[in-house]
Design an enzyme around this catalytic site. Sequence first.
Site, PDB file in Angstrom:
ATOM      1  N   MET A  30       0.861  -1.194   0.000  1.00 28.54           N
ATOM      2  CA  MET A  30       0.000   0.000   0.000  1.00 28.54           C
ATOM      3  C   MET A  30       0.895   1.241   0.000  1.00 28.54           C
ATOM      4  O   MET A  30       0.459   2.330   0.381  1.00 28.54           O
ATOM      5  CB  MET A  30      -0.927  -0.007   1.221  1.00 28.54           C
ATOM      6  CG  MET A  30      -1.888  -1.198   1.203  1.00 28.54           C
ATOM      7  SD  MET A  30      -3.442  -0.890   2.059  1.00 28.54           S
ATOM      8  CE  MET A  30      -2.896  -0.582   3.708  1.00 28.54           C
ATOM      9  N   GLY A  36      10.994  -2.733   5.917  1.00 31.04           N
ATOM     10  CA  GLY A  36      10.321  -4.037   5.856  1.00 31.04           C
ATOM     11  C   GLY A  36       9.962  -4.375   4.415  1.00 31.04           C
ATOM     12  O   GLY A  36      10.227  -5.489   3.937  1.00 31.04           O
ATOM     13  N   HIS A  37       9.386  -3.400   3.694  1.00 28.82           N
ATOM     14  CA  HIS A  37       9.048  -3.632   2.283  1.00 28.82           C
ATOM     15  C   HIS A  37      10.315  -3.895   1.464  1.00 28.82           C
ATOM     16  O   HIS A  37      10.326  -4.762   0.602  1.00 28.82           O
ATOM     17  CB  HIS A  37       8.358  -2.396   1.675  1.00 28.82           C
ATOM     18  CG  HIS A  37       7.028  -2.069   2.258  1.00 28.82           C
ATOM     19  ND1 HIS A  37       6.804  -0.949   3.010  1.00 28.82           N
ATOM     20  CD2 HIS A  37       5.829  -2.707   2.184  1.00 28.82           C
ATOM     21  CE1 HIS A  37       5.536  -0.898   3.364  1.00 28.82           C
ATOM     22  NE2 HIS A  37       4.918  -1.951   2.892  1.00 28.82           N
TER      23      HIS A  37
HETATM   24  O1  PAF Z   1       0.010  -5.755   3.920  1.00 27.45           O
HETATM   25  C1  PAF Z   1      -0.413  -4.828   3.195  1.00 27.45           C
HETATM   26  O2  PAF Z   1       0.264  -3.823   2.962  1.00 27.45           O
HETATM   27  C2  PAF Z   1      -1.789  -4.939   2.559  1.00 27.45           C
HETATM   28  O3  PAF Z   1      -2.671  -5.574   3.416  1.00 27.45           O
HETATM   29  C3  PAF Z   1      -1.769  -5.641   1.184  1.00 27.45           C
HETATM   30  C4  PAF Z   1      -1.311  -7.066   1.288  1.00 27.45           C
HETATM   31  C5  PAF Z   1      -0.854  -4.873   0.237  1.00 27.45           C
HETATM   32  C6  PAF Z   1      -3.178  -5.645   0.588  1.00 27.45           C
HETATM   33  O4  PAF Z   1      -3.670  -4.364   0.400  1.00 27.45           O
END
Ligand code: PAF
Length: 292
Positions: A30, A36-37
């Site tokens: 999102m 973390g990402h």
């Molecule tokens: O973990 C997240 O950021 C959200 O729940 C996801 C998996 C991108 C779904 O919108």
Amino acid sequence: MRVLEASREMTKVSLDLRAKGKTVAFVPTMGALHRGHISLLERAKGENNVLVMSLFVNPTQFAPGEDYEAYPRDREGDLRKAQEAGVDLVFAPTVEEMYPPGDKTPVRVEGLSEKLCGAFRRGHFQGVTTVVATLFEIVQPHRAYFGKKDYQQWVILRRMTADLGMEIEVIGCPTVRDPDGLATSSRNAYLSEVGRAQARALPQALRGIQEAVRGGDSTPAPLVAEARRLMEEAGLQVEYVALVHPETLEDLEKVEGPAVALAAVWCGRARLIDNVELGEGEKESGGDVFEK
Ligand code: PAF
């Protein structure tokens, strides 16, 4: 790095790559990318030929009154970080692209979606499973990577892919923590300096459970009660603390095999979640990543 907004184009590009024998990895996000990402992107990049990331703040996973409008958004910054992390394709649809007018088909994993966070965020996991199932259909990945900080989400998404016969490997990656122990999260941006200091009680309380289990304690009730006490003492408003089975998410009466301790708290206007794996699960997960 290409940025695509149209679902059809995304699917076509992905199917062409698959036809050429490329493995397609997918990291749904999102946005408001943090370390973390980045750790998910780096792992996905290392294990596959092509890396797709989605950038979509999904309205259906926010309950009325939650922070959909206020959720941190930084498209330019996210695109820069994605490029640096080696993302090949960003899928950044509009709300109308993901939910065309007249859309009436939710995806819900029964039971698992109503427990723990689901009991406090009505409809949240249905929003997550609906958007992730749709994204999987559009992106057509071989593998998808999720952070285990959102442990319940990961369990639910594995159940969903198994139940729907989706040929996608759902991979859970270790939680990335700041040096003070707090798990990285886009919502940490809501914390004041004082709040940040209070929030440390969340990972500390969960670590307390982990250490007690390592030391041979196996009865959840007193461990959960002590964790709650520590967090409340620090000024956190505790939604739940639970010690559960890692797949069914059912409360455990005794910690005898793999288990996970999870908690959700409010610290000011930030809702924070965290978890630690216990017993056999702890050995298999290899532990969290602490950033210097
Ligand atoms: O973990 C997240 O950021 C959200 O729940 C996801 C998996 C991108 C779904 O919108």
